[in-house]
Motif scaffolding. Structure first.
Motif, PDB file in Angstrom:
ATOM      1  N   ALA A  39       0.831  -1.202   0.000  1.00  0.00           N
ATOM      2  CA  ALA A  39       0.000   0.000   0.000  1.00  0.00           C
ATOM      3  C   ALA A  39       0.864   1.250   0.000  1.00  0.00           C
ATOM      4  O   ALA A  39       2.034   1.218   0.389  1.00  0.00           O
ATOM      5  CB  ALA A  39      -0.917  -0.008   1.229  1.00  0.00           C
ATOM      6  N   PRO A  40       0.302   2.373  -0.430  1.00  0.00           N
ATOM      7  CA  PRO A  40       1.072   3.623  -0.434  1.00  0.00           C
ATOM      8  C   PRO A  40       1.548   4.000   0.971  1.00  0.00           C
ATOM      9  O   PRO A  40       0.858   3.745   1.957  1.00  0.00           O
ATOM     10  CB  PRO A  40       0.067   4.652  -0.963  1.00  0.00           C
ATOM     11  N   HIS A  79      10.409   1.524  -1.477  1.00  0.00           N
ATOM     12  CA  HIS A  79       9.496   1.000  -0.468  1.00  0.00           C
ATOM     13  C   HIS A  79      10.226   0.853   0.850  1.00  0.00           C
ATOM     14  O   HIS A  79      11.458   0.904   0.921  1.00  0.00           O
ATOM     15  CB  HIS A  79       8.927  -0.351  -0.901  1.00  0.00           C
ATOM     16  N   SER A  80       9.457   0.667   1.902  1.00  0.00           N
ATOM     17  CA  SER A  80      10.003   0.344   3.220  1.00  0.00           C
ATOM     18  C   SER A  80       9.154  -0.750   3.829  1.00  0.00           C
ATOM     19  O   SER A  80       7.970  -0.904   3.487  1.00  0.00           O
ATOM     20  CB  SER A  80      10.029   1.586   4.123  1.00  0.00           C
ATOM     21  N   ASP A  81       9.763  -1.529   4.703  1.00  0.00           N
ATOM     22  CA  ASP A  81       9.007  -2.565   5.403  1.00  0.00           C
ATOM     23  C   ASP A  81       8.086  -1.921   6.432  1.00  0.00           C
ATOM     24  O   ASP A  81       8.418  -0.899   7.047  1.00  0.00           O
ATOM     25  CB  ASP A  81       9.958  -3.543   6.087  1.00  0.00           C
ATOM     26  N   ALA A  87       5.303  -0.716   2.468  1.00  0.00           N
ATOM     27  CA  ALA A  87       4.848   0.665   2.281  1.00  0.00           C
ATOM     28  C   ALA A  87       5.547   1.219   1.047  1.00  0.00           C
ATOM     29  O   ALA A  87       6.770   1.354   1.020  1.00  0.00           O
ATOM     30  CB  ALA A  87       5.176   1.506   3.507  1.00  0.00           C
ATOM     31  N   ILE A  88       4.771   1.530   0.025  1.00  0.00           N
ATOM     32  CA  ILE A  88       5.300   1.910  -1.280  1.00  0.00           C
ATOM     33  C   ILE A  88       5.259   3.425  -1.453  1.00  0.00           C
ATOM     34  O   ILE A  88       4.232   4.065  -1.188  1.00  0.00           O
ATOM     35  CB  ILE A  88       4.465   1.252  -2.407  1.00  0.00           C
ATOM     36  N   ASP A  89       6.376   3.991  -1.898  1.00  0.00           N
ATOM     37  CA  ASP A  89       6.403   5.397  -2.278  1.00  0.00           C
ATOM     38  C   ASP A  89       5.858   5.484  -3.697  1.00  0.00           C
ATOM     39  O   ASP A  89       6.601   5.610  -4.672  1.00  0.00           O
ATOM     40  CB  ASP A  89       7.830   5.941  -2.197  1.00  0.00           C
ATOM     41  N   GLY A  90       4.557   5.390  -3.806  1.00  0.00           N
ATOM     42  CA  GLY A  90       3.927   5.338  -5.117  1.00  0.00           C
ATOM     43  C   GLY A  90       2.426   5.404  -4.991  1.00  0.00           C
ATOM     44  O   GLY A  90       1.873   5.641  -3.917  1.00  0.00           O
ATOM     45  N   THR A  91       1.760   5.161  -6.099  1.00  0.00           N
ATOM     46  CA  THR A  91       0.309   5.295  -6.189  1.00  0.00           C
ATOM     47  C   THR A  91      -0.376   3.950  -5.952  1.00  0.00           C
ATOM     48  O   THR A  91       0.275   2.899  -5.965  1.00  0.00           O
ATOM     49  CB  THR A  91      -0.081   5.815  -7.579  1.00  0.00           C
TER      50      THR A  91
END
Length: 282
Positions: A39-40, A79-81, A87-91
């Motif tokens: 997810a974002p 992303h990060s865990d 957790a995605i740096d995206g849409t």
């Protein structure tokens, strides 16, 4: 997939991975499925089917290049865990693509939500990040369910406030696989009444085609007015009985079966017109 096997569900949203709605769905779905959350990393509401592709680069050189190597067509999605997953740096659509193509095993089903705010009407599908993630999954040939809750007038919601949405999502995930439903439709758009509502059953609906955004120029400034939400707040709507918005205001759980928009119009009349338009141009 085997109808008796536990489905693998990719869970995403557009409110961000820390939103209470996705936590509620993660907990509810864990009882009936293997759940992977992608997810974002922050709120990405109303971004529609936007992608990060092309906005970031796998190279330090941001200048325009005519190099057609594979790297020219690849964008990194940071992303990060997270305790829930990734957790995605995206849409939301980034998340759907990553989750369907880069997660093993490949998910059987994508669930998007639960969105804080209803997603109602045909006009909203290309605008809503929640619905767009489900639509993106459908284009990737993975069945999907978008889940949203009417939160108009509610603030400071907790995961427990989304319990009805969690129950509805879990019921669908537990029972739909193996029925052949997704041989006929691509995704379901689900909207549930607000947290204090005792729902009055399930309604199979179609997305309303009513669209009433308004604009005006007042004192030299442009302004937009969302008549749809104004009508929702007043509980006074013009929508037909079989539509999603009507069902929700009747305190019903609205479920709209949807196919992705890849059908085209009859091309013969269009071709005749275009040939006439451009007959002497080129």
């Amino acid at each position: 997939m085997d109808a008796d096997a536990e489905p693998h569900v990719l869970l995403t949203n557009d409110d961000g991975i820390d939103a209470p709605g996705i936590r509620a769905l993660a907990d509810a779905l864990a009882a009936v499925a293997r759940v992977t959350v992608v997810a974002p990393d922050r709120n990405r509401s109303a971004v529609g089917r936007s992608l990060s592709y092309g906005r970031t680069s796998s190279s330090d050189d941001e200048s325009l290049s005519l190099d057609l190597a594979d790297s020219a067509f690849t964008s990194r999605v940071p992303h990060s865990d997270h305790e829930l997953g990734y957790a995605i740096d995206g849409t939301p659509c980034d998340c759907a693509i990553v989750g369907v193509n880069a997660i093993e095993p490949e998910p059987d089903l994508v669930v998007s939500g639960c969105n804080s705010g209803a997603n109602l009407g045909a006009y909203v599908f290309s605008r809503s990040g929640t619905v767009s993630a489900a639509m993106e999954a459908a284009f990737l040939e993975t069945p999907a369910i978008a889940v949203s809750m009417d939160t108009l007038g509610y603030d400071d919601l907790e995961p427990s406030d989304f319990s009805l949405a969690g129950d509805v999502a879990a019921t669908l995930v537990e029972n739909v696989p193996g029925t052949g439903l997704f041989d006929r439709v691509d995704y379901l758009n689900v909207n549930v009444p607000g947290p204090d509502t005792d729902p009055d059953g399930i309604a199979l609906t179609r997305p309303t085609e009513v669209y009433e955004m308004d604009a005006a120029r007042v004192d030299g400034q442009f302004q937009l007015t969302n008549r749809l939400w104004q009508q929702m707040a007043n509980r006074d709507i013009p929508d037909p009985d079989d539509t999603d918005r009507h069902a929700l205001l009747e305190d019903e759980i609205s479920i709209s079966p949807v196919t992705v928009p890849y059908d085209v119009v009859d091309t013969e009349p269009v071709r005749s017109l275009l040939e006439r338009f451009f007959a002497d141009a080129f």
